[in-house]
Design a protein around this motif. Structure first.
Motif, PDB file in Angstrom:
ATOM      1  N   SER A 147     139.574  81.527  31.279  1.00  0.00           N
ATOM      2  CA  SER A 147     138.879  81.159  32.502  1.00  0.00           C
ATOM      3  C   SER A 147     137.417  80.983  32.141  1.00  0.00           C
ATOM      4  N   THR A 148     136.906  79.785  32.252  1.00  0.00           N
ATOM      5  CA  THR A 148     135.566  79.508  31.768  1.00  0.00           C
ATOM      6  C   THR A 148     134.954  78.366  32.556  1.00  0.00           C
ATOM      7  N   GLN A 149     133.661  78.218  32.411  1.00  0.00           N
ATOM      8  CA  GLN A 149     132.990  77.142  33.132  1.00  0.00           C
ATOM      9  C   GLN A 149     133.120  75.824  32.352  1.00  0.00           C
ATOM     10  N   GLN A 150     133.050  75.949  31.028  1.00  0.00           N
ATOM     11  CA  GLN A 150     133.090  74.760  30.185  1.00  0.00           C
ATOM     12  C   GLN A 150     133.852  75.101  28.921  1.00  0.00           C
ATOM     13  N   ILE A 151     134.674  74.194  28.469  1.00  0.00           N
ATOM     14  CA  ILE A 151     135.444  74.494  27.273  1.00  0.00           C
ATOM     15  C   ILE A 151     135.339  73.354  26.280  1.00  0.00           C
ATOM     16  N   GLU A 152     135.302  73.754  24.999  1.00  0.00           N
ATOM     17  CA  GLU A 152     135.257  72.769  23.923  1.00  0.00           C
ATOM     18  C   GLU A 152     136.274  73.206  22.890  1.00  0.00           C
ATOM     19  N   ILE A 153     137.215  72.323  22.561  1.00  0.00           N
ATOM     20  CA  ILE A 153     138.273  72.682  21.624  1.00  0.00           C
ATOM     21  C   ILE A 153     138.258  71.699  20.473  1.00  0.00           C
ATOM     22  N   GLU A 154     138.059  72.217  19.258  1.00  0.00           N
ATOM     23  CA  GLU A 154     138.038  71.349  18.074  1.00  0.00           C
ATOM     24  C   GLU A 154     139.462  71.041  17.628  1.00  0.00           C
ATOM     25  N   ALA A 155     139.597  69.935  16.915  1.00  0.00           N
ATOM     26  CA  ALA A 155     140.906  69.557  16.386  1.00  0.00           C
ATOM     27  C   ALA A 155     141.375  70.632  15.413  1.00  0.00           C
ATOM     28  N   GLY A 156     142.606  71.081  15.566  1.00  0.00           N
ATOM     29  CA  GLY A 156     143.134  72.129  14.696  1.00  0.00           C
ATOM     30  C   GLY A 156     143.213  73.471  15.390  1.00  0.00           C
ATOM     31  N   ALA A 157     142.509  73.624  16.512  1.00  0.00           N
ATOM     32  CA  ALA A 157     142.561  74.893  17.240  1.00  0.00           C
ATOM     33  C   ALA A 157     143.906  75.029  17.938  1.00  0.00           C
ATOM     34  N   HIS A 158     144.339  76.279  18.117  1.00  0.00           N
ATOM     35  CA  HIS A 158     145.586  76.556  18.825  1.00  0.00           C
ATOM     36  C   HIS A 158     145.271  77.304  20.097  1.00  0.00           C
ATOM     37  N   LEU A 159     145.855  76.843  21.196  1.00  0.00           N
ATOM     38  CA  LEU A 159     145.676  77.537  22.472  1.00  0.00           C
ATOM     39  C   LEU A 159     147.022  77.594  23.159  1.00  0.00           C
ATOM     40  N   VAL A 160     147.509  78.801  23.407  1.00  0.00           N
ATOM     41  CA  VAL A 160     148.770  78.957  24.137  1.00  0.00           C
ATOM     42  C   VAL A 160     148.454  79.763  25.383  1.00  0.00           C
ATOM     43  N   LYS A 175     147.029  79.324  29.864  1.00  0.00           N
ATOM     44  CA  LYS A 175     146.440  78.481  30.894  1.00  0.00           C
ATOM     45  C   LYS A 175     144.949  78.377  30.646  1.00  0.00           C
ATOM     46  N   CYS A 176     144.402  77.239  31.069  1.00  0.00           N
ATOM     47  CA  CYS A 176     142.970  77.048  30.926  1.00  0.00           C
ATOM     48  C   CYS A 176     142.399  76.651  32.276  1.00  0.00           C
ATOM     49  N   ASN A 177     141.576  77.497  32.845  1.00  0.00           N
ATOM     50  CA  ASN A 177     140.946  77.206  34.127  1.00  0.00           C
ATOM     51  C   ASN A 177     139.465  76.984  33.939  1.00  0.00           C
ATOM     52  N   THR A 178     139.002  75.808  34.351  1.00  0.00           N
ATOM     53  CA  THR A 178     137.556  75.598  34.307  1.00  0.00           C
ATOM     54  C   THR A 178     137.048  75.702  35.734  1.00  0.00           C
ATOM     55  N   GLU A 179     135.784  76.023  35.886  1.00  0.00           N
ATOM     56  CA  GLU A 179     135.290  76.352  37.207  1.00  0.00           C
ATOM     57  C   GLU A 179     134.853  75.139  37.974  1.00  0.00           C
ATOM     58  N   SER A 180     134.231  75.349  39.124  1.00  0.00           N
ATOM     59  CA  SER A 180     133.923  74.273  40.053  1.00  0.00           C
ATOM     60  C   SER A 180     132.833  73.362  39.543  1.00  0.00           C
ATOM     61  N   ALA A 181     132.279  73.589  38.357  1.00  0.00           N
ATOM     62  CA  ALA A 181     131.310  72.657  37.783  1.00  0.00           C
ATOM     63  C   ALA A 181     131.947  71.291  37.630  1.00  0.00           C
ATOM     64  N   GLN A 182     133.290  71.245  37.436  1.00  0.00           N
ATOM     65  CA  GLN A 182     134.015  69.988  37.291  1.00  0.00           C
ATOM     66  C   GLN A 182     133.988  69.198  38.580  1.00  0.00           C
ATOM     67  N   LYS A 183     133.903  69.879  39.693  1.00  0.00           N
ATOM     68  CA  LYS A 183     134.011  69.245  41.018  1.00  0.00           C
ATOM     69  C   LYS A 183     132.909  68.220  41.200  1.00  0.00           C
ATOM     70  N   ASN A 184     131.709  68.494  40.682  1.00  0.00           N
ATOM     71  CA  ASN A 184     130.583  67.602  40.879  1.00  0.00           C
ATOM     72  C   ASN A 184     130.741  66.279  40.156  1.00  0.00           C
ATOM     73  N   ASN A 185     131.492  66.268  39.063  1.00  0.00           N
ATOM     74  CA  ASN A 185     131.671  65.053  38.274  1.00  0.00           C
ATOM     75  C   ASN A 185     132.916  64.280  38.653  1.00  0.00           C
ATOM     76  N   SER A 186     133.779  64.888  39.430  1.00  0.00           N
ATOM     77  CA  SER A 186     135.070  64.270  39.705  1.00  0.00           C
ATOM     78  C   SER A 186     134.944  63.243  40.817  1.00  0.00           C
ATOM     79  N   PRO A 187     135.555  62.040  40.645  1.00  0.00           N
ATOM     80  CA  PRO A 187     135.532  61.049  41.723  1.00  0.00           C
ATOM     81  C   PRO A 187     136.393  61.478  42.915  1.00  0.00           C
TER      82      PRO A 187
END
Lengths: 265, 148
Positions: free
Chosen positions: B89-102, B104-116
């Protein structure tokens, strides 16, 4: 009125006598005269500090080694006294001196400026300390080998121990290390605990690689350090206790005269 | 003598810590931690670190192995050697190629401002909803488990 307590170590080296003579000239020039006394086998530093407290001398100036200053600070803290304490180190490399920003060259000048700071004291097994508490593994017994072989094949045997360290009653550390050092972090009101683990040095004299030291650092308010067998603990350079070691910050403060180059704000 | 600049907590490569590891400053972990990690600063997880703990921090830079949930108020970076099994659960996420994530990933409402579609959608964006892409190198499977 100033109260000067001279360490008995002044007589150990001629160099110290020169330092003290120069210091006394400076004291007279700056008008910082006061009563002078010396630590002897009959008069220990605790008694002298209590004498200064009773006579209401201010500040109490310790002239000598780090250990004498630590003992004086511990004595003041135990009795909850608010007398100001000052330090004139006679050793060239003084750990307490560098902490307070005082050297044997500038000590009297700093004394005359009277910059006073209140410092929270930390406590280790009932003893107050100012600079450092350390505990390390006992050195191993030398390997049985003829002398010439020892010179050629110098192996540093591993002197590790596995303490159980409880930090702030929250987390436990149990790992193989070489030494534990605890420092009081004055500005941030925390202790600094440093754990060192060095790789074993192997090889011939020429090809021997420098040991890589792995450090871990924690910042608790209190810690309990225990070891499988009791190990010696050095408090401000004096070996006066053994593990288990309990270190904590206290609410006891003492007033210290410090220099501008001190290691805390 | 103590260096009192910034109180960074460091867990060395061979150290094992169990319990609640708290810090007020940054935290650098190269060893083993089990329990909970909590700090107001940045958590840096080294390549050889092994963590079985929930992490609560202002920011996280992960290069090692983490089994637990990450609750990060700021930015989370998963480097190419990172392996995370847990929810983030984070505000912003950056995942490099090769990383493993198993997890859920929740990003916060900062995304709301950029979303059409900001007015129409729930503000807590999920990876499987139509929200502007977050920075990932690789492919995303829009299901619960995400591996890159």
């Amino acid at each position: 009125m100033y109260f000067y307590i001279y360490d008995s170590s002044i007589e150990e080296k001629k160099e110290y006598a020169h330092v003290v003579a120069r210091m006394e000239t400076e004291i007279n020039n700056l008008g910082l005269t006061g009563e002078r006394t010396k630590i002897t086998s009959l008069k220990k530093i605790d008694q002298l500090v209590l004498e200064a407290i009773q006579k209401k001398y201010e500040p109490i100036v310790i002239v000598g080694r780090d250990q004498s200053f630590s003992e004086a600070a511990s004595c003041l803290a135990k009795h909850g006294q608010k007398n100001t304490l000052a330090f004139v180190p006679i050793e060239k490399k003084s750990v307490v001196g560098s902490l307070l920003g005082v050297t044997r060259e500038n000590a009297i000048t700093i004394l005359s400026r009277r910059t006073i700071k209140k410092v929270l004291l930390a406590r280790a097994n009932g003893h107050y300390f100012l600079s450092r508490v350390s505990c390390h593994a006992e050195p191993p017994k030398p390997a049985a080998a003829p002398g010439f072989l020892k010179r050629i094949f110098k192996k540093n045997a591993q002197n590790f121990f596995v303490p159980r360290i409880v930090i702030d009653d929250d987390c436990v550390i149990e790992s193989k290390i070489n030494s534990v050092d605890v420092f009081p972090g004055f500005s941030i009101n925390k202790l600094k605990i440093k754990l060192d683990k060095a790789d074993t040095q192997r090889g011939w004299r020429i090809t021997k690689k420098k040991a890589q030291v792995e450090q871990s650092v924690f910042w608790p308010r209190q810690a309990l350090i225990n070891s499988p067998k009791p190990l010696p603990v050095w408090i401000d350079g004096r070996q006066i206790s053994r593990t288990p070691l309990k270190v904590s910050l206290t609410k006891r403060q003492i007033n210290l005269i410090v220099g501008p180059q001190r290691r805390f704000s | 003598m103590s260096n009192e600049g910034s109180p960074e907590t460091i867990v060395g490569a061979s150290l094992k810590v169990e319990g609640v590891l708290k810090s007020e400053g940054d935290l650098r972990i190269d060893g083993e931690v089990k329990g909970t990690i909590s700090t107001k600063g940045t958590v840096s997880v080294g390549e050889n670190a092994r963590i079985e703990a929930d992490i609560n921090a202002a920011a996280a830079i992960v290069s090692g192995n983490v089994k637990g949930n990450l609750n990060i108020t700021g930015k989370t970076s998963l480097k190419k050697t990172a392996s995370v099994k847990g929810n983030i659960s984070t505000q912003q996420i950056e995942i490099e190629a090769g990383a493993h994530l198993v997890g859920k990933c929740n990003t916060e409402s900062a995304q709301k401002n950029n979303s059409p579609h900001a007015d129409d959608q729930q503000t807590k964006g999920r990876a499987n909803q139509e929200i502007p892409p977050i920075k990932i190198a690789g492919q995303l499977n829009h299901k619960e488990s995400v591996s890159v």
